[in-house]
Design an enzyme around this catalytic site. Structure first.
Site, PDB file in Angstrom:
ATOM      1  CG  LEU A  72      -1.821  -1.069   1.554  1.00  0.00           C
ATOM      2  CD1 LEU A  72      -2.279  -1.000   3.000  1.00  0.00           C
ATOM      3  CD2 LEU A  72      -3.015  -0.939   0.620  1.00  0.00           C
ATOM      4  CG  HIS A  73       2.633   3.362  -2.995  1.00  0.00           C
ATOM      5  ND1 HIS A  73       2.316   2.253  -3.737  1.00  0.00           N
ATOM      6  CD2 HIS A  73       2.809   4.370  -3.874  1.00  0.00           C
ATOM      7  CE1 HIS A  73       2.314   2.580  -5.014  1.00  0.00           C
ATOM      8  NE2 HIS A  73       2.607   3.858  -5.139  1.00  0.00           N
TER       9      HIS A  73
END
Ligand code: UD1
Length: 378
Positions: free
Chosen positions: A211-212
């Site tokens: 996740l970013h």
């Protein structure tokens, strides 16, 4: 001798450039390929490790741009790259994907006149659109595609998007997915990786998470929703591990929102630093399923036929939904839990044929570069 400059800046660029670098080396008597790293990603784990594992030489030039706001990052890259272009006088500049460095390099080339003409730019991974202008990457795609002279497109919808935006068809080439060239090339090495042992996890018994995106990690409530999905995995199957290599932006947010306590409540969760290319490929290929908001991972999981739940409302890579193993879930917790149930019950979506995901994309691009671009035919 012709000179080509590749401009790369962040993790996903490196896997796209590596196959082209190798292919161009086969013609080193005719062309010099120089690599400019903007320095957008500077952490060893996001940059140096990739150069080493992908067999790339150290960048010939590093602009050392680093972090900053979008404007700062783009502007600093432009100022520094302009000097490089004026000195190096390349015959062609290659830009990759949709990051700030891609946009910056393209604008610079479009405005420098060499013999009365702008420096030619070829965009690798052109034509992709999420149609979501809240994503910084979408702005980068639109501007880059409208300024680049040659557009190398990975999937059929990309061709349609470019035709619809009025770009002349003779400058657009459907060449396939270059990241899959890297994947196919490095899969044998990934099979020998020891990363599963190191993380004490077993094949097909873990979910891999990355996740970013600002939409997921820059808001505390959205981040907490994702942690509640992790807890659902615990509830659905207490056996399944969760492996989460954390992007630097995401670590900053975990610290800012003080989420370590919440993360502690998730069972069987392993947090790690970002993982190098080959070990990450091994983790993907052996996972039960993947939860991600990345662009490239949607393609890699589709090729490998690993179920992928994408925590975004849209994707610029629709082939992975139509023909791949990817499912767009947004932030809809019910949908995510239902999809996880299907996967854990052995009813995951299977991929179909993915056109030009065949490991030959770099070869096709280099042929066009020589036959049409450097020869002056287009
Ligand atoms: C960038 C790209 C994105 C790509 C992603 C892959 C843009 C707009 N975004 O997002 O398309 O999917 O890379 O990782 O270009 N940071 C570090 N160390 C680093 C790099 C970044 O700590 O080596 C921190 C920065 O300080 C910043 C945050 O991570 O706070 C975000 O970095 P940035 O390069 O702006 O974008 P990414 O989120 O990595």
């Amino acid at each position: 001798m012709k000179k080509i400059i590749s401009v790369v800046g962040a993790r996903p660029n490196f896997m796209k450039m590596a196959p082209l670098h190798k292919e161009l080396l086969k013609h080193k008597n005719k062309v010099l390929h120089k690599i400019v790293h903007t320095g957008q990603h500077y952490d060893k784990q996001l940059s140096e490790v990739f150069f080493k594992q992908l067999g790339l030489p150290k960048p010939h030039i590093n602009l050392g741009v680093g972090s900053g706001s979008h404007a700062e990052q783009t502007a600093e890259t432009m100022v520094k790259f302009e000097k490089v272009v004026l000195k190096e006088k390349p015959d062609l500049v290659l830009v990759y994907g949709d990051i700030n460095s891609t946009l910056a390099a393209t604008i610079v080339c479009a405005k420098i006149l060499q013999n009365g003409k702008p420096i030619p730019v070829a965009h690798i991974e052109a034509g992709l659109r999420s149609f979501d202008r809240n994503m910084p990457e979408e702005i980068n795609r639109i501007v880059t595609d409208s300024l680049a002279n040659y557009l190398f497109v990975p999937e059929a919808d990309g061709m349609t998007n470019l035709y619809n935006s009025g770009i002349e068809s003779r400058r657009i080439f459907f060449v396939g997915n270059i990241m899959i060239d890297s994947l196919i090339g490095y899969l044998p090495k990934a099979k020998k990786s020891r990363i599963l042992k190191e993380l004490c996890i077993s094949k097909k018994n873990y979910a891999l998470v990355t996740l970013h995106r600002p939409s997921n990690v820059d808001s505390k409530s959205n981040f907490l929703n994702i942690l509640s999905i992790f807890k659902h995995i615990n509830k659905l199957n207490t056996d399944v591990d969760i492996v989460f290599p954390v992007h630097p932006r995401t670590i900053k947010m975990i610290e800012k929102f003080n989420l370590y306590k919440e993360l502690d409540k998730v069972k069987n969760l392993t947090l790690s630093e970002p993982i190098g290319y080959i070990d990450f490929l091994a983790l993907t290929a052996n996972s039960k399923f993947v939860i991600t908001d990345s662009g490239g991972i949607q393609e890699e999981t589709s090729f490998l036929n690993i179920p992928c739940l994408t925590l975004r409302e849209n994707t610029e890579r629709p082939i992975t939904i139509k023909h791949g193993s990817n499912i767009l879930c947004g932030s809809n917790e019910n949908k995510i839990v239902n999809e996880m149930k299907k996967i854990l019950n052995g009813n995951a979506k299977n991929r179909r044929k993915l056109k030009l995901y065949d490991g030959q994309t770099a070869q096709r691009i280099v042929k066009i570069i020589f036959d049409k671009i450097l020869s002056g035919k287009i």
